[in-house]
Scaffold this motif. Structure first.
Motif, mmCIF file in Angstrom:
data_model
loop_
_atom_site.group_PDB
_atom_site.id
_atom_site.type_symbol
_atom_site.label_atom_id
_atom_site.label_comp_id
_atom_site.label_asym_id
_atom_site.label_seq_id
_atom_site.Cartn_x
_atom_site.Cartn_y
_atom_site.Cartn_z
ATOM 1 N N ARG A 146 0.830 -1.202 0.000
ATOM 2 C CA ARG A 146 0.000 0.000 0.000
ATOM 3 C C ARG A 146 0.867 1.256 0.000
ATOM 4 N NH1 ARG A 146 -5.474 -1.178 1.144
ATOM 5 N NH2 ARG A 146 -5.841 -3.285 0.342
ATOM 6 N N LEU A 147 1.107 1.846 1.175
ATOM 7 C CA LEU A 147 1.748 3.165 1.222
ATOM 8 C C LEU A 147 3.081 3.187 0.494
ATOM 9 C CD1 LEU A 147 1.857 6.084 2.197
ATOM 10 C CD2 LEU A 147 2.891 5.250 4.327
ATOM 11 N N TRP A 148 3.946 2.191 0.731
ATOM 12 C CA TRP A 148 5.265 2.243 0.093
ATOM 13 C C TRP A 148 5.159 2.071 -1.417
ATOM 14 C CZ3 TRP A 148 8.985 4.650 2.119
ATOM 15 C CH2 TRP A 148 10.264 4.579 1.547
ATOM 16 N N SER A 149 4.257 1.236 -1.858
ATOM 17 C CA SER A 149 4.007 1.105 -3.290
ATOM 18 C C SER A 149 3.501 2.420 -3.872
ATOM 19 C CB SER A 149 2.988 -0.014 -3.538
ATOM 20 O OG SER A 149 2.670 -0.123 -4.905
ATOM 21 N N HIS A 150 2.670 3.139 -3.109
ATOM 22 C CA HIS A 150 2.171 4.432 -3.570
ATOM 23 C C HIS A 150 3.307 5.444 -3.696
ATOM 24 C CE1 HIS A 150 -1.828 3.253 -1.331
ATOM 25 N NE2 HIS A 150 -1.546 2.444 -2.336
ATOM 26 N N ILE A 151 4.264 5.401 -2.759
ATOM 27 C CA ILE A 151 5.421 6.293 -2.825
ATOM 28 C C ILE A 151 6.281 5.961 -4.040
ATOM 29 C CG2 ILE A 151 7.617 6.814 -1.662
ATOM 30 C CD1 ILE A 151 6.039 6.720 0.996
ATOM 31 N N GLU A 152 6.457 4.686 -4.328
ATOM 32 C CA GLU A 152 7.218 4.283 -5.520
ATOM 33 C C GLU A 152 6.541 4.797 -6.792
ATOM 34 O OE1 GLU A 152 9.117 0.126 -3.750
ATOM 35 O OE2 GLU A 152 7.274 0.068 -4.926
ATOM 36 N N THR A 153 5.220 4.724 -6.850
ATOM 37 C CA THR A 153 4.490 5.214 -8.019
ATOM 38 C C THR A 153 4.659 6.722 -8.169
ATOM 39 O OG1 THR A 153 2.871 3.430 -7.830
ATOM 40 C CG2 THR A 153 2.222 5.351 -9.121
ATOM 41 N N ALA A 154 4.582 7.457 -7.065
ATOM 42 C CA ALA A 154 4.774 8.906 -7.120
ATOM 43 C C ALA A 154 6.180 9.254 -7.605
ATOM 44 C CB ALA A 154 4.511 9.511 -5.743
ATOM 45 N N THR A 155 7.171 8.459 -7.206
ATOM 46 C CA THR A 155 8.551 8.694 -7.638
ATOM 47 C C THR A 155 8.681 8.495 -9.145
ATOM 48 O OG1 THR A 155 9.351 7.973 -5.471
ATOM 49 C CG2 THR A 155 10.944 8.009 -7.275
ATOM 50 N N TYR A 214 3.185 9.300 6.609
ATOM 51 C CA TYR A 214 4.508 9.503 6.035
ATOM 52 C C TYR A 214 4.919 10.951 6.278
ATOM 53 C CZ TYR A 214 2.448 12.092 2.117
ATOM 54 O OH TYR A 214 1.791 13.029 1.356
ATOM 55 N N SER A 215 6.213 11.205 6.168
ATOM 56 C CA SER A 215 6.758 12.553 6.285
ATOM 57 C C SER A 215 7.555 12.887 5.034
ATOM 58 C CB SER A 215 7.667 12.669 7.513
ATOM 59 O OG SER A 215 6.955 12.452 8.708
ATOM 60 N N VAL A 216 7.680 14.171 4.765
ATOM 61 C CA VAL A 216 8.585 14.682 3.725
ATOM 62 C C VAL A 216 9.562 15.623 4.413
ATOM 63 C CG1 VAL A 216 8.799 16.081 1.644
ATOM 64 C CG2 VAL A 216 6.926 14.431 1.847
ATOM 65 N N VAL A 217 10.858 15.369 4.242
ATOM 66 C CA VAL A 217 11.885 16.129 4.962
ATOM 67 C C VAL A 217 12.992 16.561 4.006
ATOM 68 C CG1 VAL A 217 11.419 14.877 7.110
ATOM 69 C CG2 VAL A 217 13.236 14.069 5.571
ATOM 70 N N SER A 218 13.791 17.499 4.462
ATOM 71 C CA SER A 218 14.976 17.909 3.706
ATOM 72 C C SER A 218 16.042 16.824 3.779
ATOM 73 C CB SER A 218 15.536 19.220 4.268
ATOM 74 O OG SER A 218 16.090 18.993 5.554
ATOM 75 N N ILE A 219 17.016 16.909 2.919
ATOM 76 C CA ILE A 219 18.111 15.946 2.929
ATOM 77 C C ILE A 219 18.928 16.085 4.205
ATOM 78 C CG2 ILE A 219 20.200 15.195 1.731
ATOM 79 C CD1 ILE A 219 17.436 14.531 0.375
ATOM 80 N N PRO A 246 5.285 14.996 -4.532
ATOM 81 C CA PRO A 246 3.856 14.707 -4.698
ATOM 82 C C PRO A 246 3.362 13.733 -3.632
ATOM 83 C CG PRO A 246 5.149 13.497 -6.315
ATOM 84 C CD PRO A 246 6.104 14.437 -5.626
ATOM 85 N N PRO A 247 2.083 13.800 -3.282
ATOM 86 C CA PRO A 247 1.533 12.808 -2.354
ATOM 87 C C PRO A 247 1.684 11.408 -2.942
ATOM 88 C CG PRO A 247 -0.016 14.615 -2.706
ATOM 89 C CD PRO A 247 1.073 14.764 -3.730
ATOM 90 N N PRO A 248 1.837 10.394 -2.106
ATOM 91 C CA PRO A 248 1.850 9.016 -2.610
ATOM 92 C C PRO A 248 0.617 8.753 -3.474
ATOM 93 C CG PRO A 248 2.437 9.069 -0.288
ATOM 94 C CD PRO A 248 2.000 10.456 -0.639
ATOM 95 N N THR A 249 0.825 8.024 -4.557
ATOM 96 C CA THR A 249 -0.242 7.781 -5.524
ATOM 97 C C THR A 249 -0.920 6.444 -5.237
ATOM 98 O OG1 THR A 249 1.075 8.971 -7.179
ATOM 99 C CG2 THR A 249 -0.777 7.643 -7.983
ATOM 100 N N PRO A 250 -2.144 6.470 -4.682
ATOM 101 C CA PRO A 250 -2.789 5.192 -4.328
ATOM 102 C C PRO A 250 -3.283 4.445 -5.551
ATOM 103 C CG PRO A 250 -4.280 7.007 -3.917
ATOM 104 C CD PRO A 250 -2.972 7.625 -4.336
ATOM 105 N N GLU A 254 -7.994 2.496 -3.094
ATOM 106 C CA GLU A 254 -7.222 2.461 -1.858
ATOM 107 C C GLU A 254 -7.161 3.850 -1.223
ATOM 108 O OE1 GLU A 254 -4.242 -1.248 -3.021
ATOM 109 O OE2 GLU A 254 -3.424 0.764 -2.735
ATOM 110 N N LYS A 255 -6.974 3.882 0.086
ATOM 111 C CA LYS A 255 -6.873 5.136 0.812
ATOM 112 C C LYS A 255 -5.534 5.803 0.523
ATOM 113 C CE LYS A 255 -9.848 3.783 4.676
ATOM 114 N NZ LYS A 255 -9.926 3.598 6.150
ATOM 115 N N THR A 256 -5.535 7.122 0.611
ATOM 116 C CA THR A 256 -4.306 7.873 0.414
ATOM 117 C C THR A 256 -3.539 7.989 1.732
ATOM 118 O OG1 THR A 256 -5.463 9.961 0.828
ATOM 119 C CG2 THR A 256 -5.315 9.210 -1.452
ATOM 120 N N GLY A 257 -2.226 8.149 1.634
ATOM 121 C CA GLY A 257 -1.418 8.352 2.818
ATOM 122 C C GLY A 257 -1.657 9.730 3.419
#
Length: 296
Positions: A146-155, A214-219, A246-250, A254-257
């Motif tokens: 779910r969530l991690w797959s959505h993050i991979e899709t957004a990437t 999930y969080s989005v942070v600086s390097i 971008p937000p994770p792509t569900p 599926e629910k969004t993160g």
């Protein structure tokens, strides 16, 4: 709690890096040909250079610290036409005593989660390489699917939008990680750092559980949290400022993160651990475990 995970569980050693399989060829996979910097290491590490990605494996944890890719829009489009038909395999370039085995994951309750995902690779050879257990962590099934797959899709969407992005995906294990069969370390958090040439960089961080946080942070913030600097060649200003990711792509239906500050992400994990401890220590749980023990 956040401070507890800075350089999470990484212990300095004199071991340093061991390189294999033409490490100089890895340069094309890194931003400005500069590999990620592991600040400290828990045991021995070995970098492997494959055709489509590089991975830094920890032979003490029997698990990877990070995998790095140069991801292009063309590769993403080609990968969409490939059927996933590869098999996981034990990495022969790592010593037998320092690598994960297929048996470690059997009936463990965890998925074999890719760091560099097979869906990023444009040909069968690259896809097959991604199934090395050197590129795999024990991942909560709900997170992986779910969530991690959505993050991979957004990437991948970013790669299609910008043409080329540099991606480093890694794991945070903590000071005393759970291990599969007392061998393979289970990460507490996963992260994915993305650098877009001439635009900047940022990273997603998520817990290795079924929560949609999930969080989005600086390097710079990621490096403090995880003990890994994925893009040492970035300018100071680019390190300190997180670009918008971008937000994770569900997947459909599926629910969004849900985006949360990093402090809230770690606080939520702490609350979950406390609840699990209360459950495990309850009289009812102790009774059930005692009865079960009579049958095994």
């Amino acid at each position: 709690m956040l401070r507890h995970f800075l350089f999470a569980g990484l212990i300095s050693t004199a071991a340093g890096f061991a390189y294999a399989d033409g490490s100089a060829a890895c340069g094309k996979l890194f931003l400005n040909s500069t590999p990620p910097n592991l600040v400290t290491a828990q045991g021995r590490t070995q970098q492997l250079c494959l055709n489509s990605y590089a991975v830094l494996s920890n032979t003490t944890l029997r698990a990877p610290h990070w995998s790095a890719e140069r991801l292009t829009g063309d590769a993403v489009m080609s990968a969409r036409q490939l059927a996933r038909d590869s098999d996981f395999y034990e990495e022969p370039r790592l010593p037998p005593s320092g690598r994960a085995a297929l048996a470690d994951f059997a009936r463990s309750g965890y998925d074999r989660g890719h760091l560099a995902p097979s869906g990023d690779f444009a040909d069968k050879a690259g896809q097959a390489e991604s199934f090395s257990l050197a590129n795999v962590v024990p991942q909560d099934p709900a997170s992986n699917r779910r969530l991690w797959s959505h993050i991979e899709t957004a990437t991948r969407r970013l790669a299609r939008q910008h043409g080329v992005v540099y991606v480093v995906t890694g794991a945070v294990y903590g000071p005393a990680p759970l291990r599969l069969r007392d061998r393979v370390a289970v990460p507490r958090y996963l992260w994915k750092a993305i650098a877009i040439p001439n635009a900047g960089a940022a990273a997603y961080i998520a817990r290795n559980d079924g929560k949609l946080l999930y969080s989005v942070v600086s390097i710079e913030e990621l490096a403090r949290f995880a003990g890994v600097d994925p893009f040492p060649a970035l300018s100071r200003s680019a390190r300190q400022t997180a670009i918008d990711l971008p937000p994770p792509t569900p997947h459909p239906g599926e629910k969004t993160g849900r985006l949360a500050p990093l402090g809230a992400l770690t606080k939520a994990e702490s609350a979950g651990e406390a609840e699990a401890t209360r459950f495990q220590d309850s009289p009812a749980t102790r009774f059930v475990m005692a009865v079960a023990a009579l049958h095994f």
